[in-house]
Design an enzyme around this catalytic site. Structure first.
Site, PDB file in Angstrom:
ATOM      1  N   ASP A  45      -1.201   1.744   0.291  1.00 37.92           N
ATOM      2  CA  ASP A  45      -1.967   2.686   1.111  1.00 37.92           C
ATOM      3  C   ASP A  45      -3.195   3.224   0.380  1.00 37.92           C
ATOM      4  O   ASP A  45      -3.521   4.404   0.458  1.00 37.92           O
ATOM      5  CB  ASP A  45      -1.088   3.864   1.569  1.00 37.92           C
ATOM      6  CG  ASP A  45       0.176   3.383   2.232  1.00 37.92           C
ATOM      7  OD1 ASP A  45       0.069   2.465   3.051  1.00 37.92           O
ATOM      8  OD2 ASP A  45       1.244   3.905   1.920  1.00 37.92           O
ATOM      9  N   LYS A  48      -6.816  -0.807   0.883  1.00 34.93           N
ATOM     10  CA  LYS A  48      -7.044  -2.226   0.569  1.00 34.93           C
ATOM     11  C   LYS A  48      -7.719  -2.938   1.738  1.00 34.93           C
ATOM     12  O   LYS A  48      -8.593  -3.774   1.557  1.00 34.93           O
ATOM     13  CB  LYS A  48      -5.700  -2.877   0.265  1.00 34.93           C
ATOM     14  CG  LYS A  48      -5.787  -4.025  -0.683  1.00 34.93           C
ATOM     15  CD  LYS A  48      -4.442  -4.641  -0.998  1.00 34.93           C
ATOM     16  CE  LYS A  48      -3.295  -3.735  -1.277  1.00 34.93           C
ATOM     17  NZ  LYS A  48      -2.451  -3.454  -0.115  1.00 34.93           N
ATOM     18  N   LYS A  50      -9.901  -1.964   3.914  1.00 35.29           N
ATOM     19  CA  LYS A  50     -11.358  -1.815   3.943  1.00 35.29           C
ATOM     20  C   LYS A  50     -12.010  -2.709   2.890  1.00 35.29           C
ATOM     21  O   LYS A  50     -13.022  -3.366   3.154  1.00 35.29           O
ATOM     22  CB  LYS A  50     -11.769  -0.359   3.692  1.00 35.29           C
ATOM     23  CG  LYS A  50     -13.283  -0.270   3.501  1.00 35.29           C
ATOM     24  CD  LYS A  50     -13.841   1.012   2.974  1.00 35.29           C
ATOM     25  CE  LYS A  50     -15.169   0.706   2.298  1.00 35.29           C
ATOM     26  NZ  LYS A  50     -16.011   1.843   2.061  1.00 35.29           N
ATOM     27  N   ASN A  70       5.810  -4.949   6.839  1.00 36.16           N
ATOM     28  CA  ASN A  70       5.904  -3.600   6.247  1.00 36.16           C
ATOM     29  C   ASN A  70       4.521  -3.045   5.909  1.00 36.16           C
ATOM     30  O   ASN A  70       4.346  -1.851   5.731  1.00 36.16           O
ATOM     31  CB  ASN A  70       6.810  -3.593   4.999  1.00 36.16           C
ATOM     32  CG  ASN A  70       6.479  -4.698   4.008  1.00 36.16           C
ATOM     33  OD1 ASN A  70       5.699  -5.600   4.293  1.00 36.16           O
ATOM     34  ND2 ASN A  70       7.089  -4.626   2.845  1.00 36.16           N
ATOM     35  N   GLY A  72       0.439  -2.295   6.797  1.00 42.36           N
ATOM     36  CA  GLY A  72      -0.183  -1.848   8.045  1.00 42.36           C
ATOM     37  C   GLY A  72      -1.658  -1.596   7.845  1.00 42.36           C
ATOM     38  O   GLY A  72      -2.047  -0.973   6.860  1.00 42.36           O
ATOM     39  N   HIS A  73      -2.486  -2.141   8.719  1.00 44.94           N
ATOM     40  CA  HIS A  73      -3.894  -1.774   8.668  1.00 44.94           C
ATOM     41  C   HIS A  73      -4.397  -1.542  10.087  1.00 44.94           C
ATOM     42  O   HIS A  73      -4.007  -2.218  11.025  1.00 44.94           O
ATOM     43  CB  HIS A  73      -4.754  -2.772   7.896  1.00 44.94           C
ATOM     44  CG  HIS A  73      -4.448  -4.206   8.162  1.00 44.94           C
ATOM     45  ND1 HIS A  73      -3.484  -4.893   7.479  1.00 44.94           N
ATOM     46  CD2 HIS A  73      -4.978  -5.076   9.031  1.00 44.94           C
ATOM     47  CE1 HIS A  73      -3.432  -6.128   7.916  1.00 44.94           C
ATOM     48  NE2 HIS A  73      -4.324  -6.267   8.871  1.00 44.94           N
ATOM     49  N   THR A  74      -5.260  -0.539  10.197  1.00 44.81           N
ATOM     50  CA  THR A  74      -5.734  -0.130  11.518  1.00 44.81           C
ATOM     51  C   THR A  74      -7.075  -0.779  11.804  1.00 44.81           C
ATOM     52  O   THR A  74      -7.991  -0.708  10.995  1.00 44.81           O
ATOM     53  CB  THR A  74      -5.891   1.406  11.537  1.00 44.81           C
ATOM     54  OG1 THR A  74      -4.645   1.957  11.130  1.00 44.81           O
ATOM     55  CG2 THR A  74      -6.248   1.906  12.915  1.00 44.81           C
ATOM     56  N   ARG A 176      19.592 -18.374  -1.645  1.00 45.78           N
ATOM     57  CA  ARG A 176      19.620 -19.781  -1.219  1.00 45.78           C
ATOM     58  C   ARG A 176      20.266 -19.994   0.153  1.00 45.78           C
ATOM     59  O   ARG A 176      20.945 -20.974   0.398  1.00 45.78           O
ATOM     60  CB  ARG A 176      20.317 -20.642  -2.282  1.00 45.78           C
ATOM     61  CG  ARG A 176      19.584 -20.626  -3.587  1.00 45.78           C
ATOM     62  CD  ARG A 176      20.325 -21.288  -4.678  1.00 45.78           C
ATOM     63  NE  ARG A 176      21.552 -20.572  -4.999  1.00 45.78           N
ATOM     64  CZ  ARG A 176      22.217 -20.690  -6.125  1.00 45.78           C
ATOM     65  NH1 ARG A 176      21.778 -21.521  -7.050  1.00 45.78           N
ATOM     66  NH2 ARG A 176      23.315 -20.020  -6.347  1.00 45.78           N
ATOM     67  N   GLN A 276       1.046  -4.066  -0.235  1.00 48.42           N
ATOM     68  CA  GLN A 276       1.696  -2.938  -0.912  1.00 48.42           C
ATOM     69  C   GLN A 276       1.001  -2.646  -2.246  1.00 48.42           C
ATOM     70  O   GLN A 276      -0.202  -2.819  -2.323  1.00 48.42           O
ATOM     71  CB  GLN A 276       3.200  -3.195  -1.091  1.00 48.42           C
ATOM     72  CG  GLN A 276       4.016  -3.000   0.177  1.00 48.42           C
ATOM     73  CD  GLN A 276       3.960  -4.166   1.131  1.00 48.42           C
ATOM     74  OE1 GLN A 276       4.019  -5.291   0.721  1.00 48.42           O
ATOM     75  NE2 GLN A 276       3.845  -3.896   2.406  1.00 48.42           N
ATOM     76  N   THR A 384       4.879   3.466   9.801  1.00 45.92           N
ATOM     77  CA  THR A 384       5.982   4.352  10.187  1.00 45.92           C
ATOM     78  C   THR A 384       5.497   5.695  10.725  1.00 45.92           C
ATOM     79  O   THR A 384       6.290   6.430  11.305  1.00 45.92           O
ATOM     80  CB  THR A 384       6.857   4.640   8.946  1.00 45.92           C
ATOM     81  OG1 THR A 384       6.010   5.241   7.963  1.00 45.92           O
ATOM     82  CG2 THR A 384       7.471   3.379   8.374  1.00 45.92           C
ATOM     83  N   GLY A 385       4.235   6.055  10.513  1.00 40.13           N
ATOM     84  CA  GLY A 385       3.721   7.360  10.938  1.00 40.13           C
ATOM     85  C   GLY A 385       4.179   8.503  10.043  1.00 40.13           C
ATOM     86  O   GLY A 385       3.845   9.662  10.284  1.00 40.13           O
ATOM     87  N   ARG A 386       4.948   8.170   8.989  1.00 43.04           N
ATOM     88  CA  ARG A 386       5.476   9.239   8.131  1.00 43.04           C
ATOM     89  C   ARG A 386       4.360   9.903   7.319  1.00 43.04           C
ATOM     90  O   ARG A 386       3.435   9.228   6.878  1.00 43.04           O
ATOM     91  CB  ARG A 386       6.468   8.647   7.107  1.00 43.04           C
ATOM     92  CG  ARG A 386       7.752   8.180   7.711  1.00 43.04           C
ATOM     93  CD  ARG A 386       8.675   7.617   6.641  1.00 43.04           C
ATOM     94  NE  ARG A 386       8.325   6.260   6.263  1.00 43.04           N
ATOM     95  CZ  ARG A 386       9.046   5.505   5.439  1.00 43.04           C
ATOM     96  NH1 ARG A 386      10.135   5.971   4.879  1.00 43.04           N
ATOM     97  NH2 ARG A 386       8.680   4.276   5.148  1.00 43.04           N
ATOM     98  N   LYS A 413     -11.473   6.205  -1.534  1.00 41.07           N
ATOM     99  CA  LYS A 413     -11.297   7.542  -0.967  1.00 41.07           C
ATOM    100  C   LYS A 413     -11.832   8.650  -1.877  1.00 41.07           C
ATOM    101  O   LYS A 413     -11.307   9.762  -1.899  1.00 41.07           O
ATOM    102  CB  LYS A 413      -9.827   7.775  -0.614  1.00 41.07           C
ATOM    103  CG  LYS A 413      -9.334   6.787   0.455  1.00 41.07           C
ATOM    104  CD  LYS A 413      -8.001   7.125   1.003  1.00 41.07           C
ATOM    105  CE  LYS A 413      -8.053   7.483   2.463  1.00 41.07           C
ATOM    106  NZ  LYS A 413      -6.772   7.621   3.123  1.00 41.07           N
TER     107      LYS A 413
HETATM  108  P1  IMP Z   1      10.352  -2.148   2.576  1.00 39.20           P
HETATM  109  O1  IMP Z   1       9.161  -2.846   2.019  1.00 39.20           O
HETATM  110  O2  IMP Z   1      10.260  -1.945   4.060  1.00 39.20           O
HETATM  111  O3  IMP Z   1      11.635  -2.798   2.166  1.00 39.20           O
HETATM  112  O4  IMP Z   1      10.389  -0.655   1.964  1.00 39.20           O
HETATM  113  C1  IMP Z   1      10.684  -0.419   0.589  1.00 39.20           C
HETATM  114  C2  IMP Z   1       9.848   0.723   0.039  1.00 39.20           C
HETATM  115  O5  IMP Z   1       8.494   0.318  -0.011  1.00 39.20           O
HETATM  116  C3  IMP Z   1       9.870   1.987   0.891  1.00 39.20           C
HETATM  117  O6  IMP Z   1       9.802   3.110   0.040  1.00 39.20           O
HETATM  118  C4  IMP Z   1       8.608   1.891   1.718  1.00 39.20           C
HETATM  119  O7  IMP Z   1       8.114   3.134   2.130  1.00 39.20           O
HETATM  120  C5  IMP Z   1       7.678   1.225   0.716  1.00 39.20           C
HETATM  121  N1  IMP Z   1       6.623   0.451   1.379  1.00 39.20           N
HETATM  122  C6  IMP Z   1       6.719  -0.765   1.936  1.00 39.20           C
HETATM  123  N2  IMP Z   1       5.544  -1.166   2.434  1.00 39.20           N
HETATM  124  C7  IMP Z   1       4.659  -0.193   2.169  1.00 39.20           C
HETATM  125  C8  IMP Z   1       3.247  -0.050   2.405  1.00 39.20           C
HETATM  126  O8  IMP Z   1       2.563  -0.908   2.966  1.00 39.20           O
HETATM  127  N3  IMP Z   1       2.708   1.124   1.954  1.00 39.20           N
HETATM  128  C9  IMP Z   1       3.423   2.090   1.311  1.00 39.20           C
HETATM  129  N4  IMP Z   1       4.723   1.985   1.073  1.00 39.20           N
HETATM  130  C10 IMP Z   1       5.347   0.852   1.490  1.00 39.20           C
END
Ligand code: IMP
Length: 520
Positions: A45, A48, A50, A70, A72-74, A176, A276, A384-386, A413
């Site tokens: 986050d 990347k 941009k 997992n 996410g980019h807007t 495997r 990530q 996730t919006g968290r 930023k």
């Molecule tokens: P997973 O990748 O969904 O298995 O999540 C494992 C951990 O990596 C969790 O703490 C997630 O919040 C974090 N995580 C996975 N993908 C991202 C991402 O793109 N940005 C920030 N945290 C991430």
């Protein structure tokens, strides 16, 4: 239609002259390099998307090698905001003939991917040059179900995953018993491998609470119950039928991308896009609070089938001068520590904005300062919006990242903390835990550490030692030359470079594509 102009951060009309200047600056920065990589040195986050978009203009090929939905980019398409997870960040360049690749290391969820491609189609964007590695790891319903169930309080370590099946799919690969994308094209192979895979995964699912399983399988990401079977948990016939159909949808995109990339090295310009961040790497990060791919440069090159020697320039992104983390795990510089972590775990963005409508970055209360950083930086998960946990920049962690990802940095930023009167940078830690044996070294209360050890038994007992700097007041978003940045800001950048033995090459001062300073 030049589609990349539709991205949210590309709305500024630069005019040909300044476009040329930026392009020239990029080519000066990159010199004769043909293969470059952008990775994140923190917990993801860091903006990347941009930067990849920014550098995609230079590249002929943009390739992702790790992670899956997992990420996410807007992207704003035709005025509408869409969050993409799997398509590479260079996808809006596709109509210009640039090739976008998802490599063998990617966790490929065909349901999510099809939805994303349908969104592009609805918006009349093409993806003719998208290539998917035949060896990408195939995410199946059992992976998503297990991942989501492990996030429930059933005795498992809760790491707060994104629930996209990432951990289970990579576990199956290493164990495997995983399937790859190519299996979607061969019905008999698919059925045989699926059966073997389910022998393992159904046994795991049978240990879970049946009501929780039903609930998860009825979620939209799992096609609202299509794969649920009240007797056998999963309806295998439905999985086979749905996935083989998906295979036909993707058939023309699936190929030997490893061979394609290997033969393109040194001939075409290749941009490798990390996913990530280093500190989430299962290999180098704050294990077990990590994702299940290696988000370092090493994982990225492996994930596209190349070697590190093929990569001439590696740029490691650092959010400056604050950091964020999503999910669980130690975060030494977190504003107000566990209080902030708990708040982020239990509150939504709306809760936060309702309770703190005008947060102040200069407030003395650390918890509220953390909220202000989150609001100013828009730090809410795209997947996730968290609310993301926030803290000061941590150099011991950065030193551990640059050891592997190399010394060239991109600061992102940087504009967010304009107006912040005091900027704190963590230069070292004081260990405050009990006696702890770290190999042949014994840690005891008071031991000072300048490079982070990512073992959570150490990191969660580390108190930051800060160096404080006066901030800058001026809005820096319109500055395009390094020398015009406020002196106070330049002082901090110089300090970081000296402390971590790195060189800052690019500075992002806003979300727009041209809000970028190149420092040759
Ligand atoms: P997973 O990748 O969904 O298995 O999540 C494992 C951990 O990596 C969790 O703490 C997630 O919040 C974090 N995580 C996975 N993908 C991202 C991402 O793109 N940005 C920030 N945290 C991430």
């Amino acid at each position: 239609m030049r589609l990349q102009q539709q991205k949210s951060h590309q709305t500024t009309d630069l005019g040909d002259k300044s476009k040329m200047t930026l392009e020239k600056q990029i080519s000066e920065l990159l010199g004769n390099a043909k293969t470059i990589a952008v990775v994140c040195n923190q917990w993801g986050d860091t903006g990347k998307g941009k930067l990849v978009d920014f550098l995609a203009g230079w590249a002929d090929i943009i390739a992702r090698g790790t992670g899956g939905a997992n990420a996410g980019h807007t992207i704003v398409v035709n005025g509408k905001k869409h969050v993409f997870h799997l398509v590479p960040s260079g996808i809006t360049y596709d109509p210009q003939g640039k090739i976008n690749i998802l490599g063998q290391g990617v966790a490929f969820d065909p349901i999510t991917m099809k939805q994303e491609l349908e969104t592009l189609t609805q918006e009349r964007l093409s993806f003719d040059n998208l290539m998917i590695s035949r060896n990408a790891k195939l995410v199946l319903p059992q992976h998503i179900a297990l991942d989501r169930l492990e996030n429930t309080p059933d005795g498992q370590t809760k790491i707060g995953s994104t629930g996209r099946g990432i951990g289970p799919v990579y576990e199956d690969h290493v164990g495997r018993r995983g399937l790859v994308v190519n299996d979607l094209l061969n019905p008999r192979v698919f059925e045989k491998k699926l059966e073997a895979n389910l022998q393992h995964n159904l046994a795991l699912l049978r240990d879970k609470n049946p009501d929780a399983i039903k609930k998860v399988l009825e979620q939209k990401a799992l096609l609202s119950g299509r794969f649920y079977d009240s007797k056998n948990i999963l309806n295998i016939r439905e999985i086979i039928s749905a996935y083989l159909k998906l295979g036909q949808f993707f058939r023309t995109m699936i190929s030997d991308t490893e061979d394609f990339l290997a033969t393109s090295v040194s001939k075409r310009k290749i941009l490798l896009e990390g996913a990530q961040g280093f500190l989430l790497s299962y290999e180098h990060g704050t294990h077990p609070f990590v994702t299940s791919s290696d988000c370092s440069i090493q994982g990225l090159v492996k994930g596209v089938g190349l070697s590190e020697k093929d990569v001439e320039r590696i740029f490691g992104i650092v959010k400056a001068f604050y950091m964020t983390r999503v999910g669980e795990g130690p975060f030494p510089t977190e504003f107000s520590g566990t209080k902030s972590a708990e708040w982020c775990r239990t509150h939504t963005r709306q809760d936060e904005l309702q309770k703190y409508p005008n947060p102040d970055i200069n407030i003395t209360d650390e918890f509220e300062q953390g909220i202000a950083a989150r609001v100013l930086g828009g730090e809410y998960g795209a997947t996730t919006g968290r609310p993301r946990r926030t803290g000061w920049l941590d150099l011991p962690l950065l030193r551990s990242a640059t050891r592997t990802n190399g010394p060239e940095l991109i600061l992102t930023k940087v504009d967010v903390l304009s107006g912040c009167e005091r900027i704190k940078v963590c230069v070292a830690y004081k260990y405050t835990g009990m006696y702890y044996q770290l190999g042949n070294e014994t840690l005891k209360t008071g031991t000072e550490l300048t490079i982070a050890n990512t073992d959570p038994n150490v990191l969660s007992h580390c108190i930051p030692i800060y160096r404080e700097f006066p901030g800058w007041q001026k809005n820096i978003s319109d500055i395009r030359e390094y020398s015009r940045l406020p002196q106070n800001l330049q002082t901090i950048i110089r300090f970081i470079e000296e402390e971590t033995d790195t060189k800052v090459r690019i500075i992002s001062v806003g979300p727009e594509r041209d809000q970028t300073i190149i420092r040759n």
